[in-house]
Design a protein around this motif. Structure first.
Motif, mmCIF file in Angstrom:
data_model
loop_
_atom_site.group_PDB
_atom_site.id
_atom_site.type_symbol
_atom_site.label_atom_id
_atom_site.label_comp_id
_atom_site.label_asym_id
_atom_site.label_seq_id
_atom_site.Cartn_x
_atom_site.Cartn_y
_atom_site.Cartn_z
ATOM 1 N N ALA A 134 0.713 -1.090 0.116
ATOM 2 C CA ALA A 134 -0.066 -0.013 0.020
ATOM 3 C C ALA A 134 0.876 1.293 0.245
ATOM 4 N N GLY A 135 1.844 1.334 0.767
ATOM 5 C CA GLY A 135 2.835 2.394 0.611
ATOM 6 C C GLY A 135 3.392 2.747 -0.801
ATOM 7 N N THR A 136 3.658 1.675 -1.362
ATOM 8 C CA THR A 136 4.132 1.852 -2.800
ATOM 9 C C THR A 136 3.150 2.526 -3.584
ATOM 10 N N VAL A 137 1.839 1.911 -3.622
ATOM 11 C CA VAL A 137 0.954 2.558 -4.266
ATOM 12 C C VAL A 137 0.671 3.884 -4.187
ATOM 13 N N GLY A 138 0.768 4.212 -2.755
ATOM 14 C CA GLY A 138 0.450 5.602 -2.318
ATOM 15 C C GLY A 138 1.381 6.796 -2.645
ATOM 16 N N ALA A 139 2.687 6.089 -2.857
ATOM 17 C CA ALA A 139 3.833 6.906 -3.111
ATOM 18 C C ALA A 139 3.707 7.415 -4.492
#
Lengths: 297, 297
Positions: free
Chosen positions: B40-45
């Motif tokens: 999720a952190g990767t998508v959000g970044a």
């Protein structure tokens, strides 16, 4: 998260869920199709998903998503999942913008809660141009499909963009094209059947939310979907008898617990049986549940 | 893939690599920080990384990336990795556009092959406004940091945006702020030292490419980085003696093979020792190798 981001997260959570018998997951690679191909496919699909979020036509967004998905060496990773996600993203985005074309005010279809009616409106509004772009998408990826109906040989998707003149001549929409295959392909059946299994999966994911990490509940719901109906990719590749046998074994695995599930997973991989359509439905269900705020990470 | 997409793929391949002793990977969750938080952190970044690709300032892009990364419940997943990736993305994008400010024509810095000089130009050109945005980023995420130097207490990053008046009064750039901590933090040391370990990792990944899937070579290079220098996050959290001991054990694990690596991984998790900076460097190295086309998926 924004709508297209939820779609990417859904794709990642789906493939991260383990064990997901017969499919690549975070603990199982196939020889030429690995977990990391799905990661790259998800990243590459971003521009197409964002196009759908911004209101671009379904066909154009889908072709872009598939072109992006195909920038990795594993081949077709998420074609079916994206064929479900693109109209869902477009519907969710229209819904959020208060522009869902809904004349009524029934609770089922309240703004902000994505409904089967929202996405059905989107797929029913597809055009011949959407159909043409859908055929173009097959130029980017090698997708396993059945023969078309006898009276529609010219519309064989395996012809890719070569079929576009026939598409235009017949004036079929993308919805029409998928309706040709909806008895044998459960992604197509979602399009013409109100995304019934997608929303069923979303509701189950919402029920299970909080009991385990989202990717674990996704693996559980994948197994439940597989136990309820024969996977249509398995039916196409190995026959309906095998697909029904896999369904029964999924039911037994659900009842038997983790060890039976693991053994089932190993045997499907050994036999080369890949219930890919059920994985597609799981990803679509995750998207709906994330979008509704009923599952979070 | 486009530049920002390579950065997202680098983050995903890094966390997918296993075993990566002491860090979350696709086979190891911590109780409150799980594999799916990194997904999720990767998508959000994404939006912040795309801003950097499109030429937005480093500070603004970074703050956006951190705000997006923080839309998940695991807390700080990729703060350090993004602090390396944002200037690398900006440099790679400028390089591709033939706009890298390079007056010379040396082979090392040929257009299309991202070099230490390219990214050094980007970090040296940061401004006070970039520094202010960097402090704002700390409002979004709970990041483990040391005390600032005695003469720079006002610039304690833990103050977040409260420190901005002091930043502006002193007129420090983001490069200056990181230079304050470059003796104790290897992410900061990359900024002021030509991204030496990042490019070393990229070269090692290129050497290993093809011998195993990209996420597997990333896990190998992670261990090599860890064996070469003590991890600065471990040093901050557990002291320099522990960090040096972890370095020595990483060297022994490299020499001892898979079983020793597994045992090392288990013991770090049991002791709560998390070499997070080394994981950040691995992600940055992956980005450089992907961008150079020397690693593919």
């Amino acid at each position: 998260m924004k709508t297209a981001e939820n779609a990417q997260l859904a794709l990642l959570l789906e493939v991260a869920g383990t064990p997901k018998p017969g499919n690549v997951d975070r603990e199982r690679d196939f020889p030429d199709l690995r977990f990391e191909h799905f990661l790259a496919g998800t990243v590459g699909a971003g521009p197409g998903l964002r196009a759908a979020e911004e209101g671009a036509p379904v066909g154009e967004s889908f072709e872009r998503a598939i072109a992006g998905m195909s920038q990795q060496e594993g081949g077709n990773t998420q074609f079916g999942a994206l064929l479900l996600l693109v109209p869902l993203v477009k519907a969710a985005s229209a819904n959020e913008n208060g522009d869902n074309g809904d004349a009524g005010g029934d609770a089922e279809d309240a703004p902000g809660r994505l409904s089967p009616e929202d996405v059905t409106r989107v797929v029913e509004a597809t055009t011949t141009e959407d159909a043409a772009d859908f055929f173009r998408a097959f130029d980017h990826a090698d997708v396993y499909v059945d023969d078309p109906p006898e009276d529609a040989a010219e519309l064989d998707v395996r012809r890719g963009s070569d079929a576009i003149p026939a598409v235009e001549e017949r004036g079929v929409t993308l919805y029409d094209v998928l309706a040709l295959g909806d008895d044998a392909d459960d992604v197509a059946a979602e399009w013409t059947g109100g995304f019934e299994r997608t929303f069923w999966a979303a509701d189950r994911l919402a029920e299970l939310a909080g009991s385990a990490p989202a990717s674990a509940t996704a693996a559980q719901v994948y197994l439940e979907l597989l136990a309820r109906e024969p996977d249509t990719l398995v039916a196409k590749q190995h026959g309906e008898k095998t697909a029904e046998s896999v369904r029964v074994r999924a039911q037994e695995a659900l009842e038997g617990g983790p060890e039976v599930v693991e053994a089932f997973a190993e045997s499907l991989v050994a036999d080369g049986v890949n219930p890919g359509t059920t994985a597609d439905l799981t990803a679509a269900g995750l998207f709906v549940a994330l979008t509704r705020g009923e599952v979070s990470v």
